[in-house]
Scaffold this motif. Structure first.
Motif, short mmCIF file in Angstrom:
data_model
loop_
_atom_site.label_atom_id
_atom_site.label_comp_id
_atom_site.label_asym_id
_atom_site.label_seq_id
_atom_site.Cartn_x
_atom_site.Cartn_y
_atom_site.Cartn_z
N ASP A 74 6.51 -5.67 -8.24
CA ASP A 74 4.77 -5.80 -8.02
C ASP A 74 4.20 -4.46 -7.56
O ASP A 74 4.43 -4.29 -6.39
N GLU A 75 3.55 -3.89 -8.68
CA GLU A 75 3.13 -2.51 -8.34
C GLU A 75 1.92 -2.72 -7.33
O GLU A 75 1.39 -1.61 -6.39
N VAL A 76 1.31 -3.91 -7.14
CA VAL A 76 0.19 -3.90 -6.23
C VAL A 76 0.79 -4.02 -4.83
O VAL A 76 0.22 -3.76 -3.94
N CYS A 77 1.77 -4.76 -4.73
CA CYS A 77 2.51 -4.90 -3.32
C CYS A 77 2.91 -3.52 -3.21
O CYS A 77 2.86 -2.75 -1.87
N GLU A 78 3.43 -2.41 -4.00
CA GLU A 78 3.74 -1.25 -3.78
C GLU A 78 2.39 -0.51 -3.27
O GLU A 78 2.53 0.40 -2.33
N GLU A 79 1.32 -0.52 -3.91
CA GLU A 79 0.34 0.22 -3.61
C GLU A 79 -0.34 -0.09 -2.22
O GLU A 79 -0.57 0.61 -1.44
N PHE A 80 -0.01 -1.38 -1.76
CA PHE A 80 -0.69 -2.04 -0.18
C PHE A 80 0.17 -1.22 0.70
O PHE A 80 -0.11 -0.82 1.55
N ASP A 81 1.38 -1.56 0.33
CA ASP A 81 2.34 -1.06 1.36
C ASP A 81 2.42 0.38 1.73
O ASP A 81 2.52 1.04 2.52
N TYR A 82 2.02 1.21 0.26
CA TYR A 82 1.80 2.57 0.36
C TYR A 82 0.87 2.98 1.27
O TYR A 82 0.68 3.98 2.18
N PHE A 83 -0.49 2.17 1.06
CA PHE A 83 -1.51 2.72 1.91
C PHE A 83 -1.27 2.21 3.24
O PHE A 83 -1.66 3.04 4.20
N GLY A 84 -0.69 1.23 3.86
CA GLY A 84 -0.48 0.73 5.05
C GLY A 84 0.62 1.77 5.71
O GLY A 84 0.39 2.08 6.72
#
Lengths: 358, 358
Positions: free
Chosen positions: B307-317
Motif C-alpha cells: 500500500d503506497e499510501v501507507c508507505e507515504e504516511f510512514d515516510y512522512f511520520g
C-alpha cells in the motif's frame, strides 16, 4: 467486431480479394544487408515477384548472390541508368542509400519500370517530388516500402480502431531504438546526412510516424521535435529524437527514436474505451504480440510468425498485376518527408511547425 | 548491482535506517474520497502516524468516519483556521481541492504543525511559494504527497538506474489516463480551473512529471505541450495533454495524460544498455509489475502487494520524528508547478518554454 473475430485468420491478406496469375519481374537496385538477408529470401518465398536482375556496386559478391537466388543478370549502377537489360524486369526495388533513391527510381520510371522504393523516398521533399513526377509521367506504379502496412498486427490494429473497439483514439505513444554501431561500422551512410537525409528520425522515427498515420488514416497538422547528438560518429545527424505529432482529430502521437539505445520498439494506442499495444512492431521481425483492452475485456494475443517482407513484396506484386494503386504510394512517402523536414525545423527553432501538406 | 539483488527485499524501506519510537498525530484536512478510502485506512495500518482530528465541511458524515477510525475531534474548516484543537495534532495532511491547499497549509504552519500537502501543492507558482515561505518561517516540515516516491517499484527503479543497470538513460515515455466522469460527477472541483489549477496535466500528468524527475534526480530545462478539450464538462480545462520534457542530461520524456480515455498508465525508461518498464504505476494501486532488460538479460518481476499510501504516511511520520527533510519537499512540489505553468504557456504559444527554475 468482436475481438475474437478480429483475431480469426490473423494473417489474412485482406488486400488480396482473390489470387491472380502472373509474376512481376524485379530488378533489385542495391545489394546491401537488407536486400540480401531479407528481401531476396522473402521474394523467393512469395507468390507475385521474382528477381531477374541485381544492380550492384559489388559485382563479385553479387554474382554469388545471383547464383544462390537464381538471378539471371548482374549489372552495374551505370548499366542500370543506361537501361541495360531493362526488358528483363517489370519493376525495380530501390534499396540504395536514401540520397540515391531519386536517381535510380527516376531511371527505372524512364525505362518504363514500376518502382518499389525504400523509405524514406528521398532526403528532401523536393527530391521526393521528382520521383513522384517521374513515375506519374511514365505511368508506372510507385510504392513506398512501408512494410509495416502489410504487417498483420498493424492491419488488424487498424481494423480494430476502425470498428471502434477502443472507442475514439485519444493518444498514441511509439518508440523505436536500435544501437546502430553494434551492427554497423561508424562510416555507414546512415550517419552521412547527405546520403541519409538525417539520423534517427529518418531511419527509425519514420516507422512510428508512418505507422501511426496509417492506423489513423490521417495526416498530422503540426509537429514538435527535440534532437540530440553526442558528437563522434553521430556528429552530423540526430542520434536521438523525440517528437510529438498533432492530428486534426485532436489525437497526439508522442514518439521517440534512437540510434544509440537498447534495441526496443513499441506502439500503444489509447482510446476512450480501450487500448491496443503492439510489442516490438518496428524491429524487423515482428513477434505478432498484442494486448487489447476493450471496456472491461483484456486480451493478450500472439499470432503466428509472418515474414512482413514477404507480405510487402507480394502486396507490391499484386498491385502491379491488378493495376491497383498501393496504399503506401508516392504521396504517402512524400508526406513523411514533409513531416521529417518540419520536425528538423522544429528542433532548430523550438517551435511547433505547421504541416502545410499539399 | 545484479538484477537479483535489486529485487531482493523488493519492498524494503531503504529510507528507514532503523525504526524509531513515537507517532505523529495528524489532522486530516478534507474528508473526500481519497482521505476516506485510502489515507485513513493506510494510516491505521501504518506505524508512524495516527489521526486525532478530522477537518471537514461535512460534519455529519465525518462523525461516522471519526467513529470508524477512532478519531477524537471533528472540526470545521473555520475552526481549523482559528487553531481549534491545534494542541491535538503535530501535523496536518491537506487533502482539500488544490486551490485551497495554500490557506490550510499556511494555517497549519502558523499553528506550528508540520504539513503533508497533496499534489500539486497549489494552483500557481506564486501561491505555492507562499506555502514554502510559511513553512520555512514556522520551522515546520513540508512534504508534498508524492506517494510514488515511496512506492517500491519506483524506488527500485531509481536504484537500478543509479547503478547503471540500463546504461545511460536516453528517453522516457510515461502516460496516465483516467476516465474521470466514470467515477465523479461533472461538477467536480477537478474540472474547475480556479480550484484545480488546470485539468488532466495538473491532476494526472503530474504523476509522470514528478516520478520522472525523481527517477532522473534532475529537473527539466524545457517543456512543450499540446492540450485539447472537447468542451462540455471539460470546457474550462485540458481534457487531454501531451507534453515533452527536456532534461540537461539530454534525456527527453514524452508524456501523456487524459481525463477522458481508458484507465491506463505506464512508465518506460530506455537506456543505452537496457530498459525498465513499470506497468500501471500511476493508477493508485500499483501491481508491482516490472520488466527489466539489461544487455542480453530480460526479467519480468511481480512484487508483493504494497500500500503506497501507507508507505507515504510512514515516510512522512519517520521524517518528522527524526527531523529528516523529506525528499518530496516543498521545492520538489514547487518545481512541478513551474513545469505545469510552462507547459500551459507552451500549449498556448506553440513554443518550447524554458524552465527558469529558481
Amino acid at each position: 467486431m468482436a475481438l475474437e473475430e478480429a483475431f480469426t485468420e490473423f494473417t489474412r491478406r485482406d488486400w488480396e480479394s482473390e489470387p491472380v496469375d502472373g509474376t512481376v519481374q524485379l530488378a533489385i537496385v542495391g545489394t546491401g544487408g537488407f536486400a540480401r538477408n531479407r528481401a531476396l529470401p522473402a521474394i523467393a518465398d512469395g507468390r507475385y515477384c521474382s528477381v531477374t536482375t541485381l544492380v550492384t556496386g559489388s559485382p563479385d559478391s553479387a554474382h554469388t548472390l545471383a547464383e544462390e537466388f537464381d538471378v539471371e543478370h548482374v549489372i552495374s549502377y551505370d548499366a542500370f541508368r543506361r537501361g541495360s537489360h531493362a526488358n528483363s524486369y517489370d519493376a525495380a526495388y530501390i534499396a540504395t542509400p536514401n540520397g540515391t533513391h531519386g536517381e535510380f527510381a527516376i531511371a527505372a520510371a524512364e525505362h518504363g519500370a514500376h518502382v518499389l522504393c525504400e523509405k524514406p523516398l528521398e532526403t528532401t521533399v523536393e527530391r521526393t517530388r521528382e520521383i513522384l513526377e517521374a513515375c506519374a509521367d511514365a505511368g508506372v506504379t510507385l510504392m513506398t516500402a512501408y512494410r509495416l502496412q502489410t504487417e498483420p498486427a498493424v492491419r488488424r490494429t487498424r481494423e480494430l480502431i476502425r470498428e471502434g473497439t477502443i472507442g475514439e483514439v485519444v493518444q498514441i505513444q511509439g518508440g523505436f531504438s536500435h544501437p546502430l554501431l553494434e551492427y554497423t561500422s561508424p562510416d555507414t551512410w546512415r550517419l552521412d546526412p547527405d546520403l541519409a537525409g538525417g539520423g534517427a528520425l529518418v531511419d527509425l522515427g519514420v516507422y512510428p510516424l508512418n505507422t501511426i498515420r496509417f492506423l489513423l488514416d490521417c495526416d498530422p497538422t503540426g509537429v514538435y521535435a527535440t534532437t540530440y547528438s553526442s558528437g563522434g560518429p553521430f556528429a552530423a545527424v540526430d542520434e536521438h529524437v523525440a517528437f510529438q505529432l498533432e492530428f486534426p482529430t485532436e489525437v497526439t502521437a508522442s514518439c521517440t527514436a534512437s540510434f544509440d539505445a537498447h534495441a526496443h520498439s513499441r506502439l500503444e494506442i489509447i482510446g476512450t474505451d480501450g487500448i491496443i499495444l503492439i510489442a516490438s512492431p518496428f524491429g524487423g521481425v515482428v513477434p505478432q504480440e498484442m494486448v487489447v483492452e476493450s471496456g472491461d475485456m483484456r486480451m493478450e494475443y500472439t499470432g503466428p510468425p509472418v515474414d512482413e517482407v514477404c507480405e510487402e513484396f507480394d502486396y507490391f506484386g499484386y498491385c502491379v498485376l491488378t493495376g491497383t494503386e498501393p496504399e503506401p504510394d508516392g504521396r504517402d512517402g512524400l508526406i513523411d518527408l514533409y513531416a521529417i523536414e518540419a520536425a528538423y525545423e522544429s528542433a532548430q527553432t523550438g517551435r511547433r511547425v505547421e504541416l502545410a501538406l499539399e
